[in-house]
Design a protein around this motif. Sequence first.
Motif, mmCIF file in Angstrom:
data_model
loop_
_atom_site.group_PDB
_atom_site.id
_atom_site.type_symbol
_atom_site.label_atom_id
_atom_site.label_comp_id
_atom_site.label_asym_id
_atom_site.label_seq_id
_atom_site.Cartn_x
_atom_site.Cartn_y
_atom_site.Cartn_z
ATOM 1 N N LYS A 44 7.270 -6.541 -6.644
ATOM 2 C CA LYS A 44 6.453 -6.051 -5.849
ATOM 3 C C LYS A 44 4.629 -5.530 -6.315
ATOM 4 O O LYS A 44 4.047 -5.374 -4.934
ATOM 5 C CB LYS A 44 7.117 -4.966 -5.904
ATOM 6 N N ASP A 45 4.501 -5.351 -6.737
ATOM 7 C CA ASP A 45 3.229 -4.641 -7.168
ATOM 8 C C ASP A 45 2.398 -6.703 -7.071
ATOM 9 O O ASP A 45 1.167 -5.731 -6.214
ATOM 10 C CB ASP A 45 3.371 -5.086 -8.516
ATOM 11 N N SER A 46 2.744 -7.403 -7.650
ATOM 12 C CA SER A 46 1.745 -8.442 -7.751
ATOM 13 C C SER A 46 1.919 -9.054 -6.326
ATOM 14 O O SER A 46 1.031 -9.307 -5.680
ATOM 15 C CB SER A 46 2.599 -9.550 -8.343
ATOM 16 N N GLN A 47 2.815 -8.664 -4.892
ATOM 17 C CA GLN A 47 3.370 -9.003 -3.683
ATOM 18 C C GLN A 47 2.440 -8.754 -2.699
ATOM 19 O O GLN A 47 1.281 -8.793 -2.395
ATOM 20 C CB GLN A 47 4.395 -9.153 -3.126
ATOM 21 N N ALA A 48 2.179 -7.071 -3.436
ATOM 22 C CA ALA A 48 1.330 -6.223 -2.287
ATOM 23 C C ALA A 48 -0.096 -6.585 -2.872
ATOM 24 O O ALA A 48 -0.938 -5.937 -1.929
ATOM 25 C CB ALA A 48 1.648 -4.977 -2.538
ATOM 26 N N MET A 49 -0.184 -6.526 -3.806
ATOM 27 C CA MET A 49 -1.713 -6.911 -4.365
ATOM 28 C C MET A 49 -2.347 -7.884 -3.298
ATOM 29 O O MET A 49 -3.571 -8.001 -2.917
ATOM 30 C CB MET A 49 -1.854 -6.601 -6.327
ATOM 31 N N TYR A 50 -1.408 -8.866 -3.657
ATOM 32 C CA TYR A 50 -1.542 -10.258 -3.176
ATOM 33 C C TYR A 50 -2.244 -10.412 -1.562
ATOM 34 O O TYR A 50 -3.338 -10.645 -0.519
ATOM 35 C CB TYR A 50 -0.616 -11.628 -2.909
ATOM 36 N N LEU A 51 -1.090 -9.195 -0.508
ATOM 37 C CA LEU A 51 -1.171 -9.091 0.505
ATOM 38 C C LEU A 51 -2.785 -8.549 0.730
ATOM 39 O O LEU A 51 -3.333 -8.429 2.128
ATOM 40 C CB LEU A 51 -0.075 -8.174 1.330
ATOM 41 N N LEU A 52 -3.032 -7.755 0.468
ATOM 42 C CA LEU A 52 -4.370 -6.709 -0.195
ATOM 43 C C LEU A 52 -5.304 -7.068 -0.240
ATOM 44 O O LEU A 52 -6.442 -7.878 0.583
ATOM 45 C CB LEU A 52 -4.446 -5.511 -0.924
ATOM 46 N N MET A 152 -5.151 -8.060 -11.212
ATOM 47 C CA MET A 152 -4.091 -7.963 -11.971
ATOM 48 C C MET A 152 -3.426 -6.463 -11.222
ATOM 49 O O MET A 152 -4.104 -5.483 -10.916
ATOM 50 C CB MET A 152 -4.166 -7.679 -13.210
ATOM 51 N N GLY A 153 -1.848 -6.575 -11.158
ATOM 52 C CA GLY A 153 -0.838 -5.418 -9.967
ATOM 53 C C GLY A 153 -1.245 -4.401 -10.869
ATOM 54 O O GLY A 153 -0.003 -3.438 -10.528
ATOM 55 N N MET A 154 -1.763 -3.787 -12.000
ATOM 56 C CA MET A 154 -1.241 -2.517 -12.451
ATOM 57 C C MET A 154 -1.220 -1.856 -11.799
ATOM 58 O O MET A 154 -2.000 -1.322 -11.631
ATOM 59 C CB MET A 154 -1.638 -2.496 -13.742
ATOM 60 N N ARG A 155 -1.055 0.017 -11.907
ATOM 61 C CA ARG A 155 -0.851 0.898 -11.095
ATOM 62 C C ARG A 155 -1.118 1.501 -12.418
ATOM 63 O O ARG A 155 -0.130 1.998 -12.967
ATOM 64 C CB ARG A 155 0.044 0.964 -10.462
ATOM 65 N N ALA A 156 -1.332 2.924 -11.732
ATOM 66 C CA ALA A 156 -1.598 4.305 -12.460
ATOM 67 C C ALA A 156 -0.586 4.756 -12.779
ATOM 68 O O ALA A 156 -0.381 5.579 -13.481
ATOM 69 C CB ALA A 156 -2.724 4.932 -12.039
ATOM 70 N N GLN A 157 0.394 4.740 -11.628
ATOM 71 C CA GLN A 157 1.422 5.365 -11.996
ATOM 72 C C GLN A 157 2.557 5.347 -12.151
ATOM 73 O O GLN A 157 3.200 5.612 -12.866
ATOM 74 C CB GLN A 157 2.173 5.608 -10.151
ATOM 75 N N TRP A 190 -2.383 2.801 -5.825
ATOM 76 C CA TRP A 190 -1.243 3.132 -5.365
ATOM 77 C C TRP A 190 0.271 3.164 -5.155
ATOM 78 O O TRP A 190 0.389 3.153 -6.596
ATOM 79 C CB TRP A 190 -0.900 1.657 -4.647
ATOM 80 N N SER A 191 0.905 4.263 -5.100
ATOM 81 C CA SER A 191 2.360 4.460 -5.143
ATOM 82 C C SER A 191 3.206 3.699 -5.469
ATOM 83 O O SER A 191 2.956 2.626 -4.324
ATOM 84 C CB SER A 191 2.520 5.210 -4.606
ATOM 85 N N GLU A 192 4.816 3.734 -5.509
ATOM 86 C CA GLU A 192 5.578 3.119 -5.921
ATOM 87 C C GLU A 192 5.725 2.720 -4.003
ATOM 88 O O GLU A 192 6.121 1.387 -3.357
ATOM 89 C CB GLU A 192 6.459 2.843 -6.406
ATOM 90 N N VAL A 193 6.273 3.758 -3.554
ATOM 91 C CA VAL A 193 5.965 4.006 -1.986
ATOM 92 C C VAL A 193 5.036 3.054 -1.128
ATOM 93 O O VAL A 193 5.290 2.126 0.201
ATOM 94 C CB VAL A 193 6.028 5.454 -1.213
#
Length: 283
Positions: A44-52, A152-157, A190-193
């Motif tokens: 999911k994080d990779s997918q959202a990052m690509y869209l951004l 890369m799609g790492m998130r602080a949360q 970003w948050s998971e939501v």
Amino acid sequence: MRRDLMTMELDLGDRQKDMGGLPAEVPDLIARGALFVVNHSGGKDSQAMYLLLRQHVPAAQLVIVHADLGPVEWAGAVEHITATTAGEPLHVCRARRTLLQMIEERGMFPSPQQRQCTSDLKRGPIERTIRAITRERQALGFEAWGLVVNCMGMRAQESPGRKKLTSFKHSASNSKAGREWYDWLPIHSWSEVEVFAAIAAAGQRPHVIYSLGMTRFSCCFCIMASEHDLRTAARLATERPGLLNDPDLYSKYVGLERATGQVMLMPKNGVRLSLDQVTGVPA
């Protein structure tokens, strides 16, 4: 119904567009013709990052790299990446050995302190692939392709360790042989939501395992996974083995624990539990 990804315009709202926290350097790197490499696991994080990234980076400056983890990852990762991207070049790379082979050779599992699984199976193959891409393109006369932004799609949360990561930095170790290399975490804040909201706003869905109860993608049984995810993965491995690249993966993990005398998870409150004890699912 899937939208035409080549022509659709992503409208995530002004707030979501700003959430990526575009570093001041990025517009200049885009203007200089930098190659933006999307590290895409299929999650999911990779997918959202690509869209951004698709909102800001010209398609001609995007390439996608996927580290294929073979038998230990969920089935359909590459197919999901292909279905949710717009036809940018996709490079699939592999390490010389699988995680299971690594464990067998070392007689022990990776640990949070010694994560050879990340360095050997993901980061190493991806960085080698990026270097190969830049060499090939520079050989064709595209001088700007020596300028690389590794996304890369790492998130602080996700964890205290990832919270401490710098979201944009120059990589001195990779800035060699005519390369100028930067590492960027576009959705670090970003948050998971917000990740799921961005995917939905693009008319897409994440990989099916999220709807079946998993919160993380990539390795089915990860040393960093929560007990919830491990129980869910063990249940899916027995009830829906077709979701795994290796339908016998769960029993192989348990078998490796018994053969090596080691367990894959760190002790909890001083107690070392095997994978089948944690999940409650017989192997």
